[in-house]
Write an enzyme that holds these catalytic residues in place. Structure first.
Site, short mmCIF file in Angstrom:
data_model
loop_
_atom_site.label_atom_id
_atom_site.label_comp_id
_atom_site.label_asym_id
_atom_site.label_seq_id
_atom_site.Cartn_x
_atom_site.Cartn_y
_atom_site.Cartn_z
N SER A 137 35.16 46.08 45.10
CA SER A 137 33.77 45.81 45.52
C SER A 137 33.52 46.31 46.94
O SER A 137 32.48 46.93 47.22
CB SER A 137 33.50 44.30 45.48
OG SER A 137 33.56 43.83 44.17
N ASP A 142 35.88 38.05 37.23
CA ASP A 142 36.77 39.12 36.75
C ASP A 142 38.17 38.61 36.41
O ASP A 142 38.99 39.35 35.86
CB ASP A 142 36.88 40.23 37.80
CG ASP A 142 35.57 40.98 37.95
OD1 ASP A 142 34.77 40.99 36.99
OD2 ASP A 142 35.33 41.56 39.03
C1 S3P Z 1 31.00 43.31 41.32
C2 S3P Z 1 30.38 42.19 40.83
C3 S3P Z 1 30.76 41.56 39.55
C4 S3P Z 1 32.12 42.00 39.06
C5 S3P Z 1 32.33 43.47 39.21
C6 S3P Z 1 32.14 43.93 40.65
C7 S3P Z 1 30.49 43.89 42.57
O1 S3P Z 1 29.80 41.90 38.59
O2 S3P Z 1 32.31 41.62 37.74
O3 S3P Z 1 33.65 43.81 38.80
O4 S3P Z 1 31.19 44.71 43.19
O5 S3P Z 1 29.38 43.53 43.00
P1 S3P Z 1 28.43 41.05 38.47
O6 S3P Z 1 27.79 41.13 39.80
O7 S3P Z 1 27.59 41.75 37.45
O8 S3P Z 1 28.85 39.70 38.07
#
Ligand code: S3P
Length: 448
Positions: free
Chosen positions: A37, A335
């Site tokens: 992220s 996750d």
């Molecule tokens: C992420 C947010 C999550 C996560 C993804 C990465 C991000 O998704 O599942 O692997 O970097 O903002 P969501 O925001 O849709 O829950």
């Protein structure tokens, strides 16, 4: 490699299934790659800042490479992304992204596509098309395109604007107060990016707190952003501030560390230390759940690095109890639910995951896929519309397994196979490279 011939006669080489040997233990020290992220955000924010951004510890995996490739296609200079080497992004400023002369391929990366939607919607007079692999083209984008439309965005796609390929006709945007339908950092971040160049302020209100890396990093880059509400669920952006290039230090990804945390907790005799793990409270749900299960985990050398809390984690094998999770905790470990399902198979009692319907729209339908794959190993597990019930301890059998193209499923099944009664064969092991390119090498090194 094996060769398959498809119905149109074309021939594709597919990696042979990986043999996952059961038994043995795990010992040693591992450094997980950079947080996915934070890596995406460092590249994106660096691109729209003035001046140079230097990123240390960027995740050199397929997903951030997709973000970098999209940015390069819009005229942003991003240096080569290689493990252990800092990455330099030469910012083009908030409105400096050029219209690309081809479609932008986001690969398997939902974060790339959703954040790009927010970033590009306000680039008035320019046209962009976003696409991705088969998995990404099935994932819902209306959750971003819908709220962006309230700001004046014009986004078209299949299924009435829900599915990629998506065409964006850049428009001048106006600020708005937006209540997002799901607690999703991708949705929130897309809106915050759009808000940076909108006319007037924007407030994004989430139903529960999702990861806050965008808020932290945008402020560090100089954005006029403030966080409100008891749980930080309201974020306000006032446009007009100039973003300035920064030095970003990316900590190790707790979502990757989670595989070692569970592997260490369930494997007899295991003793692992995972170094340099990001411990942002919006991501540490996994630690709370594992500690509640009785896992022997210690946080060592807790410190702050470039605005994010970081520590080393030591985990040793210990008996585990069942868990029940749901509600506002889910976005803080969204996750990690596939690997928690593996932990539940090894815990005493009935574990429950509720309020996790979001897992059905990840890289795969992770509730169905984990139920199918762990079920094939003999786990006693029931799938519900919004979760799973898992009765443990469940003796697991070695069998034919498949990642079904999902990186987190591949790594979760690798961990499950450590405690299976016999060896397994995993199809699609290469999916791990989406977020953790060295996973199989690290696993081989830690085994004893
Ligand atoms: C992420 C947010 C999550 C996560 C993804 C990465 C991000 O998704 O599942 O692997 O970097 O903002 P969501 O925001 O849709 O829950």
């Amino acid at each position: 490699m094996s060769v398959t011939t498809s119905i149109d006669g074309s021939v594709a080489a597919q990696p042979a299934p990986l043999i996952l040997t059961a038994g043995g233990s795990l010992r040693g020290t591992v450094r997980v790659p950079g947080d996915k992220s934070i890596s995406h955000r460092a590249l994106l924010f660096g691109a729209i800042a003035e001046g140079e951004t230097v990123i240390e510890g960027l995740l050199p995996a397929e997903d951030p490479l997709s973000t970098a490739a999209c940015l390069r296609a819009m005229g942003v200079e991003v240096s080569a992304i290689e493990a252990g080497r800092p990455v330099t992004v030469r910012g083009v400023g908030l409105d400096g992204l050029a219209e690309p002369d081809d479609v932008l391929d986001c690969g398997n990366s939902g974060t790339t596509m959703r954040l790009m939607l927010g970033l590009l919607a306000g680039r008035a007079g320019r046209h962009f098309v976003l696409t991705g692999d088969a998995s990404l083209r099935r994932r819902p984008m209306r959750r971003v395109a819908g709220p962006l439309a309230l700001m004046g965005a014009e986004i078209h796609g299949r299924d009435h604007g829900n599915l990629a390929p998506l065409a964006i006709e850049g428009q001048p945007l106006r600020g708005a107060e937006i209540r997002t339908p799901v607690a999703s950092a991708q949705v929130k971040s897309a809106l915050l990016l759009a808000a940076l160049s909108a006319e007037g302020p924007t407030t994004v209100i989430e139903p529960a707190h999702s990861r806050d890396h965008s808020e932290r990093m945008l402020r560090a880059f100089g954005a006029d952003l403030s966080v409100h509400g008891p749980a930080g669920t309201e974020v306000r952006v006032r446009p007009g501030a100039v973003l300035r290039g920064q030095r970003v230090v990316v900590p190790g990804d707790i979502s990757s560390a989670a595989f070692w945390l569970v592997a260490g907790a369930i494997t007899p005799g295991a003793d692992l230390t995972i170094e340099n793990v990001g411990l942002n409270p919006s991501r540490t749900g996994i630690l709370e759940v594992l500690l509640g299960m009785g896992a022997a985990i210690e946080v060592l050398r807790a410190r702050e690095v470039a605005g994010e809390p970081v520590g080393d984690l030591r985990v040793r094998h210990s008996p585990l109890r069942a868990f029940a999770i749901g509600g506002d905790l889910i976005p803080r470990l969204v996750d990690e639910i596939p690997i928690l399902a593996v932990a539940a198979c090894c815990a005493e009692g009935v574990s429950r995951v509720n309020d996790a319907a979001e897992l059905r729209v990840k890289e795969t339908d992770r509730l169905a896929v984990m139920a199918r794959q762990l079920g094939a190993m003999g786990a006693r597990l029931e799938e519900h519309p919004d979760g799973l019930t898992i009765t443990g301890p469940s003796p697991l059998a070695g069998t034919a397994l498949a990642s079904e193209t999902d990186h987190r499923v591949a790594m979760s099944l690798a961990v499950a196979s450590l405690v299976a009664a016999s060896d397994s064969r995993l199809e699609g092991a290469e999916a791990a490279a989406v977020s953790y390119p060295g996973f199989w090498e690290d696993l081989a090194r830690l085994r004893c």
